[in-house]
Design an enzyme around this catalytic site. Sequence first.
Site, PDB file in Angstrom:
ATOM      1  N   GLU A  48      45.910  48.901  40.938  1.00 57.38           N
ATOM      2  CA  GLU A  48      46.344  47.783  41.783  1.00 57.38           C
ATOM      3  C   GLU A  48      46.828  48.236  43.160  1.00 57.38           C
ATOM      4  O   GLU A  48      47.385  47.430  43.912  1.00 57.38           O
ATOM      5  CB  GLU A  48      47.441  46.992  41.078  1.00 57.38           C
ATOM      6  CG  GLU A  48      47.003  46.330  39.791  1.00 57.38           C
ATOM      7  CD  GLU A  48      48.103  45.505  39.157  1.00 57.38           C
ATOM      8  OE1 GLU A  48      48.194  44.309  39.462  1.00 57.38           O
ATOM      9  OE2 GLU A  48      48.892  46.068  38.368  1.00 57.38           O
ATOM     10  N   SER A  77      46.429  42.760  36.937  1.00 54.58           N
ATOM     11  CA  SER A  77      45.220  42.316  37.657  1.00 54.58           C
ATOM     12  C   SER A  77      43.983  42.317  36.776  1.00 54.58           C
ATOM     13  O   SER A  77      42.860  42.465  37.259  1.00 54.58           O
ATOM     14  CB  SER A  77      44.985  43.173  38.912  1.00 54.58           C
ATOM     15  OG  SER A  77      46.023  42.967  39.838  1.00 54.58           O
ATOM     16  N   SER A  97      47.867  34.171  46.974  1.00 56.54           N
ATOM     17  CA  SER A  97      48.371  34.496  45.639  1.00 56.54           C
ATOM     18  C   SER A  97      49.053  33.282  44.991  1.00 56.54           C
ATOM     19  O   SER A  97      49.480  32.349  45.678  1.00 56.54           O
ATOM     20  CB  SER A  97      49.354  35.666  45.708  1.00 56.54           C
ATOM     21  OG  SER A  97      48.717  36.837  46.168  1.00 56.54           O
TER      22      SER A  97
END
Length: 324
Positions: A15, A165, A298
Site C-alpha cells: 500500500e 487494499s 476515498s
Amino acid sequence: MKKNIAIIMGGYSSEHNISIKSGNVVHKYLDREKYNPYRIVITKYRWYYLDELEQEHAVERSDFSVGIHGKKVQFDCVFNAIHGTPGEDGLMQAYFELLGMPHTSCDHYEAALTFNKRDLLSTLKPYGIPCATSYYLNKGQTVDDDAIVDKVGLPCFVKANRAGSSYGVSKVHNKADLANAIATAFKEDSQIIIESFLDGTEVSVGVITFNNEVTVLPATEIISENDFFDFEAKYLGKSQEITPARISEKQESNVRQLAEFIYKTLGLKGYTRSEFIFIGDVPHLLEINTTPGLTEESLLPQQAKTAGISLEELFDSAIVEALR
C-alpha cells in the site's frame, strides 16, 4: 504560534504508493495559517523529509527530528497517513508513544489488534458482534481443502490476515482453486483467514472523533463491477460508491449503533472505517481500518463531505484531537 506537523506516508507494504497519495492530500489541505506541514516518507531503508523542491532530508530517529540547512526542526504532532505496516499495525504508534509525541491514530495495541483480522474478530465475538464463519491457516501448515470447505462452504474468501487494499484477497468458487488463492494470500502475509461468503449489501462506515465527540459518518454502499470489492474496484473505478447508502432506516440504525459500539468498546481514536455486509437487517463485520484512505475520492472523505465536513475540517480535527 503555528504547529509543526509531520505527515508520515509510505510504509513497507504493498500500500506504499496509495499512502503517498493520501499523505499528499493531507499536505495539500492542512491550514497553513495554523500549521507548518512536513511530508515525511517512511520506507524500509530510509526515513526522510521531502521538501517543496522534492529534495530529501534524513530523519533523526532518536527523537524524530529533521535537520534542514543546519536547523533542527522538531514536531508538535504526527499525522499518520501510512496504510499497512508500520503505520497501521502499531509499530509507529508505539515509537511515538515512547517519544511522548502526539499522533492522530489510535494507540499501538488497538492498532495491532485491528490490523490483525483474526485477532480482531476473536476479540469482538464475545460481545456478540456478527461476522462470517472463518478458518485460520499459517504458512507451513498442512492445507486440508475438505476441512476448509466443510467449515466455511463455497464460495469463500481467502485473505491475507494482515494486509489492506484487498491485496492477497481471492474469492474462491471451486475447491480446485483454493491452492492458488492460498498461495496468493501467503505472498502478502504468513497468516491467512478464510471466510464464508456473505451474500448481502456491503457498506463502509466511518467513525471519527470530531469536536471531542465520537461521530458516526454516513454509510457508503459498495457495488463492485468485479466479483467482489477488490483492488480494481477500489482504485481503478470498477465500482459504485453511493453515499449515503441506499439502506432502510432499520439497517442504518443497526449499523451506526454497531460501528459506534465497536469504536468505543475497543477504545479507538482518530479515524476508523469499518466494513459490513448485511444479512437481512443485521450488519456482519468484515474488518476495521484505522488509517483509511484520505484522498479526495476515498470513502472516509466522501462520507465526511456528505456530513458537511470539509477536508480542511476533517484533517484539522484529527490534529486538534491528538493535541487535546
